[in-house]
Scaffold this motif. Structure first.
Motif, PDB file in Angstrom:
ATOM      1  N   THR A   1      -7.966   3.047  13.779  1.00  0.00           N
ATOM      2  CA  THR A   1      -8.037   1.902  13.099  1.00  0.00           C
ATOM      3  C   THR A   1      -8.729   0.673  13.794  1.00  0.00           C
ATOM      4  O   THR A   1      -9.502  -0.053  13.455  1.00  0.00           O
ATOM      5  CB  THR A   1      -6.920   1.049  12.739  1.00  0.00           C
ATOM      6  OG1 THR A   1      -5.893   2.324  11.910  1.00  0.00           O
ATOM      7  CG2 THR A   1      -5.785  -0.204  11.584  1.00  0.00           C
TER       8      THR A   1
ATOM      9  N   SER B   1       0.490   3.881   1.579  1.00  0.00           N
ATOM     10  CA  SER B   1       1.205   4.338   3.273  1.00  0.00           C
ATOM     11  C   SER B   1       2.627   3.890   3.609  1.00  0.00           C
ATOM     12  O   SER B   1       2.477   4.175   5.205  1.00  0.00           O
ATOM     13  CB  SER B   1      -0.589   4.187   4.214  1.00  0.00           C
ATOM     14  OG  SER B   1      -0.161   2.750   3.330  1.00  0.00           O
TER      15      SER B   1
ATOM     16  N   LEU C   1       5.389   5.688   3.176  1.00  0.00           N
ATOM     17  CA  LEU C   1       5.147   6.998   4.110  1.00  0.00           C
ATOM     18  C   LEU C   1       5.588   6.226   5.209  1.00  0.00           C
ATOM     19  O   LEU C   1       6.779   6.889   6.093  1.00  0.00           O
ATOM     20  CB  LEU C   1       3.576   7.725   4.698  1.00  0.00           C
ATOM     21  CG  LEU C   1       3.923   8.135   6.154  1.00  0.00           C
ATOM     22  CD1 LEU C   1       4.331   9.994   5.274  1.00  0.00           C
ATOM     23  CD2 LEU C   1       2.068   8.832   5.443  1.00  0.00           C
ATOM     24  N   LEU C   2       5.642   5.520   5.960  1.00  0.00           N
ATOM     25  CA  LEU C   2       6.158   4.362   7.229  1.00  0.00           C
ATOM     26  C   LEU C   2       7.162   4.311   6.974  1.00  0.00           C
ATOM     27  O   LEU C   2       8.167   3.936   7.529  1.00  0.00           O
ATOM     28  CB  LEU C   2       5.627   3.619   7.584  1.00  0.00           C
ATOM     29  CG  LEU C   2       5.511   2.636   8.899  1.00  0.00           C
ATOM     30  CD1 LEU C   2       6.080   3.229  10.066  1.00  0.00           C
ATOM     31  CD2 LEU C   2       5.235   1.247   9.164  1.00  0.00           C
TER      32      LEU C   2
ATOM     33  N   ASN D   1       0.622  -1.351   0.007  1.00  0.00           N
ATOM     34  CA  ASN D   1       0.165   0.405   0.134  1.00  0.00           C
ATOM     35  C   ASN D   1       1.030   1.563   0.313  1.00  0.00           C
ATOM     36  O   ASN D   1       1.942   1.509   0.517  1.00  0.00           O
ATOM     37  CB  ASN D   1      -0.825  -0.182   0.739  1.00  0.00           C
ATOM     38  CG  ASN D   1      -1.903   1.389   1.089  1.00  0.00           C
ATOM     39  OD1 ASN D   1      -1.705   2.229   1.298  1.00  0.00           O
ATOM     40  ND2 ASN D   1      -3.400   0.698   0.852  1.00  0.00           N
TER      41      ASN D   1
ATOM     42  N   GLU E   1       0.564  -2.307   4.493  1.00  0.00           N
ATOM     43  CA  GLU E   1      -0.241  -1.460   4.482  1.00  0.00           C
ATOM     44  C   GLU E   1       0.545  -0.605   5.729  1.00  0.00           C
ATOM     45  O   GLU E   1       1.601  -1.053   6.828  1.00  0.00           O
ATOM     46  CB  GLU E   1      -1.420  -0.909   4.672  1.00  0.00           C
ATOM     47  CG  GLU E   1      -1.889  -1.617   6.229  1.00  0.00           C
ATOM     48  CD  GLU E   1      -3.350  -1.404   5.819  1.00  0.00           C
ATOM     49  OE1 GLU E   1      -4.468  -1.072   4.693  1.00  0.00           O
ATOM     50  OE2 GLU E   1      -3.671  -2.001   6.413  1.00  0.00           O
ATOM     51  N   LEU E   2       0.160   1.026   6.224  1.00  0.00           N
ATOM     52  CA  LEU E   2       1.299   1.747   6.735  1.00  0.00           C
ATOM     53  C   LEU E   2       1.146   1.758   8.598  1.00  0.00           C
ATOM     54  O   LEU E   2       2.416   1.285   9.252  1.00  0.00           O
ATOM     55  CB  LEU E   2       0.176   2.963   7.526  1.00  0.00           C
ATOM     56  CG  LEU E   2       1.285   4.200   7.971  1.00  0.00           C
ATOM     57  CD1 LEU E   2       2.185   4.750   7.835  1.00  0.00           C
ATOM     58  CD2 LEU E   2      -0.456   5.038   8.510  1.00  0.00           C
TER      59      LEU E   2
END
Length: 369
Positions: free
Chosen positions: A213, A11, A14-15, A9, A77-78
């Motif tokens: 989340t 995201s 970003l992480l 993902n 993902e993140l």
């Protein structure tokens, strides 16, 4: 990987950047490294961390395949990752084993990283990465076994309740509410630690993102359980809207007049050829876009969709089979068939009304069998 598609993902990027910078600054100060080298170490830690998350998810995936449950893919993902399977576990025992396989892998990796940290010299790059991997994997394993959905421990709790109650949906709903309690408790604990000065504002915001989340995931589990409980109410024979066919070339205004005079509820306009065969379904959205004063001059064909372009559902499918078919082939409407004949049209909104009557609006009047 091992025949299982792996998706990353956006995201996660970003992480990766965030962890590279934060961890790079940390080792730069602790080990007195030059900036580029420190950030390179940070990037290496990110790669190791992503590998740990991937192995965690592979634990779920390979255990599922061991019990002949197909795996559609793994998504990173993140806040971690998730494994998509093509069906639910057939028994509580399998559900528990698949759920706990991921935390078991993380705990195993944490043990290996801990042993490496104890062996490696102190204040070295390798030692620092080993320590961070040990801490992160053990923390992930312990957090994931908390008994609340959508966490792995929540799925194990569901499996236990499923075995006791003999009802998977009730077990899922109970485990979902347990997940919401865990999310609430985690959020309150984070605020308490922040007030004590134990975590920074950035740490608090990250924990609150995790809490959000968890809350959303728990809510989706509760919603899914309630919907699944109503699957038997999805009856194509009752939900299929009747058809009113008009010849090709009929003015839209005339077709709508005939529909308004039809005594049957929820009639769907359709178009037939000269032999009386169904060729198209009128698109209600496209029809409404035609100005009223133009409808006597616009042929119904121009606001219709070809019969071949509309997915078909055979009469006799169970409620669960209907829902699975709608998920596999998303559309606004479907023709309901009996052999070669089209017996009606199913609107996806009518199914939503059955599955979630509170969210879907006023009920649609159904015909009687």
């Amino acid at each position: 990987m091992l025949g299982i598609p792996v998706f990353v993902n956006g995201s996660m990027i970003l992480l990766a950047v965030l962890v590279t910078v934060v961890y790079g600054n940390y080792v730069r100060g602790r080990l007195d490294l030059p900036g580029p080298v420190a950030y390179l170490v940070g990037l290496g830690f990110v790669v190791c961390l992503l590998g740990s998350v991937l192995l965690h998810e592979l634990g779920h995936a390979l255990t599922a395949r061991r019990f002949r449950i197909g795996v559609r893919g793994i998504t990173l993902e993140l806040l971690g990752g998730w494994t998509e399977m093509d069906r639910d576990a057939p028994t509580p025992r399998v559900d528990a084993l698949v759920s706990l396989a991921g935390p078991a892998v993380s705990l195993f990796l944490g043990g290996i990283a801990t042993a490496a940290f104890l062996v490696l010299p102190d204040r070295t790059m390798a030692g620092q990465i080993a320590f961070q991997l040990a801490a992160s994997n053990i923390l992930v394993a312990l957090f994931n076994v908390l008994p609340g959905l959508p966490l792995d421990g929540g799925r194990a709790l569901r499996a236990g309740l499923w075995a006791m109650l003999k009802d998977r949906n009730r077990a899922t709903e109970a485990a979902g509410w347990a997940g919401r309690l865990i999310a609430f408790g985690t959020g309150m604990t984070a605020f308490w630690f922040y007030r004590l000065g134990t975590i920074t504002l950035l740490g608090l915001l990250f924990v609150l993102l995790v809490v959000f989340t968890l809350w959303q995931g728990a809510g989706q589990s509760i919603r899914l359980a309630r919907m699944t409980r109503r699957f038997p109410l999805v009856d194509l024979g009752l939900l299929a809207r009747p058809l009113l066919t008009v010849p090709a070339g009929t003015p839209l205004g005339e077709a709508q007049r005939r529909r308004s005079e039809d005594p049957r509820p929820n009639v769907v306009l359709a178009v037939s050829d000269s032999a009386g065969n169904l060729t198209a379904l009128v698109d209600p959205v496209a029809a409404e876009r035609v100005p009223v004063d133009r409808r006597p001059w616009v042929a119904v064909d121009s606001v219709s969709r070809s019969r071949d372009a509309v997915p078909a559902l055979p009469l006799g499918l169970s409620g669960e089979q209907v829902v699975r078919a709608l998920q596999a082939h998303p559309a606004a409407q479907y023709v309901v068939t009996s052999g070669e004949d089209v017996v009606g049209v199913l609107r996806v909104g009518d199914v939503a009304q059955v599955l979630e009557p509170r969210r879907a609006g006023p009920p649609v009047k159904q015909k009687e069998k």
